[in-house]
Design an enzyme around this catalytic site. Structure first.
Site, mmCIF file in Angstrom:
data_model
loop_
_atom_site.group_PDB
_atom_site.id
_atom_site.type_symbol
_atom_site.label_atom_id
_atom_site.label_comp_id
_atom_site.label_asym_id
_atom_site.label_seq_id
_atom_site.Cartn_x
_atom_site.Cartn_y
_atom_site.Cartn_z
ATOM 1 N N SER A 203 0.831 -1.207 0.000
ATOM 2 C CA SER A 203 0.000 0.000 0.000
ATOM 3 C C SER A 203 0.862 1.252 0.000
ATOM 4 C CB SER A 203 -0.910 -0.001 1.231
ATOM 5 O OG SER A 203 -1.532 1.258 1.337
ATOM 6 N N HIS B 154 -1.552 -1.107 -4.132
ATOM 7 C CA HIS B 154 -2.806 -0.723 -3.479
ATOM 8 C C HIS B 154 -2.793 0.784 -3.236
ATOM 9 C CE1 HIS B 154 -6.392 -1.637 -1.072
ATOM 10 N NE2 HIS B 154 -5.951 -0.748 -0.196
ATOM 11 N N ASP C 7 -4.879 3.850 -1.622
ATOM 12 C CA ASP C 7 -5.949 4.187 -0.679
ATOM 13 C C ASP C 7 -6.434 5.601 -0.909
ATOM 14 O OD1 ASP C 7 -6.305 1.882 1.054
ATOM 15 O OD2 ASP C 7 -4.208 2.219 1.608
ATOM 16 N N MET D 72 -8.877 8.442 0.326
ATOM 17 C CA MET D 72 -9.670 8.849 1.496
ATOM 18 C C MET D 72 -10.163 10.277 1.309
ATOM 19 S SD MET D 72 -7.151 7.421 4.418
ATOM 20 C CE MET D 72 -6.631 5.712 4.457
ATOM 21 N N HIS E 256 -8.644 1.648 -3.826
ATOM 22 C CA HIS E 256 -9.588 1.424 -2.730
ATOM 23 C C HIS E 256 -10.231 2.753 -2.367
ATOM 24 C CE1 HIS E 256 -9.983 0.159 1.806
ATOM 25 N NE2 HIS E 256 -11.146 0.343 1.226
ATOM 26 N N MET F 55 -12.293 4.869 -0.231
ATOM 27 C CA MET F 55 -12.928 5.093 1.079
ATOM 28 C C MET F 55 -13.565 6.471 1.007
ATOM 29 S SD MET F 55 -9.851 3.521 3.309
ATOM 30 C CE MET F 55 -8.736 3.628 1.927
ATOM 31 N N MET G 251 -11.955 -5.663 5.334
ATOM 32 C CA MET G 251 -11.102 -4.762 6.111
ATOM 33 C C MET G 251 -10.764 -5.432 7.443
ATOM 34 S SD MET G 251 -10.436 -2.112 4.314
ATOM 35 C CE MET G 251 -9.486 -1.307 5.599
ATOM 36 N N ASP H 282 -6.988 -6.281 4.317
ATOM 37 C CA ASP H 282 -6.360 -4.959 4.311
ATOM 38 C C ASP H 282 -6.369 -4.371 5.716
ATOM 39 O OD1 ASP H 282 -5.489 -2.413 3.712
ATOM 40 O OD2 ASP H 282 -7.264 -1.836 2.555
HETATM 41 C C1 DX5 Z 1 -6.439 1.551 5.888
HETATM 42 C C2 DX5 Z 1 -6.087 1.327 4.455
HETATM 43 C C3 DX5 Z 1 -5.005 0.352 4.260
HETATM 44 C C4 DX5 Z 1 -3.669 0.748 4.816
HETATM 45 C C5 DX5 Z 1 -3.072 -0.477 5.421
HETATM 46 O O1 DX5 Z 1 -7.468 2.469 5.957
HETATM 47 O O2 DX5 Z 1 -7.213 0.879 3.725
HETATM 48 O O3 DX5 Z 1 -4.865 -0.035 2.905
HETATM 49 O O4 DX5 Z 1 -2.791 1.258 3.857
HETATM 50 O O5 DX5 Z 1 -1.942 -0.114 6.096
HETATM 51 P P1 DX5 Z 1 -1.191 -1.063 7.134
HETATM 52 O O6 DX5 Z 1 -0.690 -2.234 6.368
HETATM 53 O O7 DX5 Z 1 -0.113 -0.175 7.657
HETATM 54 O O8 DX5 Z 1 -2.197 -1.443 8.187
HETATM 55 ZN ZN ZN Z 2 -6.871 0.008 1.599
#
Ligand code: DX5
Ligand code: ZN
Length: 234
Positions: A6, A31, A33, A35, A64, A66, A136, A174
């Site tokens: 990620s 990956h 993320d 947000m 991903h 969010m 998750m 994840d």
């Molecule tokens: C969390 C994200 C993850 C995050 C995981 O909200 O969706 O993808 O990057 O990070 P680690 O591996 O550090 O928990």
């Molecule tokens: Zn993620």
């Protein structure tokens, strides 16, 4: 088995370099993320950043979302070079059905994510529409959180549905994924592993990816040779 580092755990000032490092590590997916500061209490980056990273590598971009309003982001991320886009089941059945349809119509793989407090049953009616079911294993919003073990039965349930309904979606995990928790997930049916903090902290990322791959392959093999293990926890 899919290993998906990620980018959230990378140095935000060096995304292109970090993407190159991940691409050279032998990992399968990157990956990404996304947000929005609303669906989760944090903001990361948007389609412009993904577009800027697309020329760095041909690797699979696992986006991903969010986000509370992913509908406004699907086309921008498709144009930016997403290979897969994952939306959250918490957005509601009608919205999710439409979002998944829209993602597929853009010619991109579709994923559905389930937060730790959300019942996995909500995902059940969408299974035929998806390429990936993302379980998750932390509450989304931040990297570096500890793995929530109570999510393991959901992975098992997802694997049972996949087997019984002869479907082929990936079961992706994840949050808090390191070699130990990844192996726990593989043992109950996960086959795609997102890892930020645990993987990217390694100077030798290639070796870290190989180690994680070995850990999940061994755990997965053990699970297939001992099918009863899958049924024990249900
Ligand atoms: C969390 C994200 C993850 C995050 C995981 O909200 O969706 O993808 O990057 O990070 P680690 O591996 O550090 O928990
Ligand atoms: Zn993620």
């Amino acid at each position: 088995m899919i290993i998906a580092p990620s980018l959230l755990a990378a140095d935000f000032g060096k995304f292109a370099k970090e993407t190159e490092r991940i691409a050279k590590s032998g990992a399968d997916w990157l990956h990404l993320d996304i947000m929005d500061g609303h669906f989760v209490p944090n903001i990361s980056f948007g389609p412009q950043v993904v577009k800027a990273l697309r020329p760095v590598t041909k690797m699979f971009f696992d986006v991903h979302l969010m986000c509370s309003k992913p509908e406004i982001l699907l086309e921008p991320f498709a144009k930016a070079g997403a290979s897969q886009m994952t939306v959250h089941v918490e957005l509601g059945e009608q919205a999710v059905t439409q979002l998944l349809w829209k993602i597929k119509s853009l010619g991109i793989k579709a994923g559905l994510a389930v937060n730790p407090p959300t019942g996995i049953a909500l995902a059940q009616r969408h299974l035929e529409q998806i390429d990936t079911l993302l379980i998750m294993t932390v509450n989304p919003g931040f990297g570096g959180q500890p793995f929530i073990f109570e999510t393991l039965p959901k992975i098992q349930q997802a694997a049972v549905w996949r087997r019984d309904r002869k479907l082929r979606y990936h079961i992706e995990v994840d949050g808090g994924i390191n070699n130990t928790t990844a192996a726990e997930c593989a043992r109950v049916g996960a086959d795609a592993f997102v890892s930020g903090t645990a993987l990217l902290a390694n100077r030798n990322l290639g070796a870290a990816v190989r180690k994680m791959r070995k850990a999940v392959e061994e755990a997965g093999l053990k699970a297939t040779s001992d099918k009863s293990a899958t049924l024990q926890l249900i």
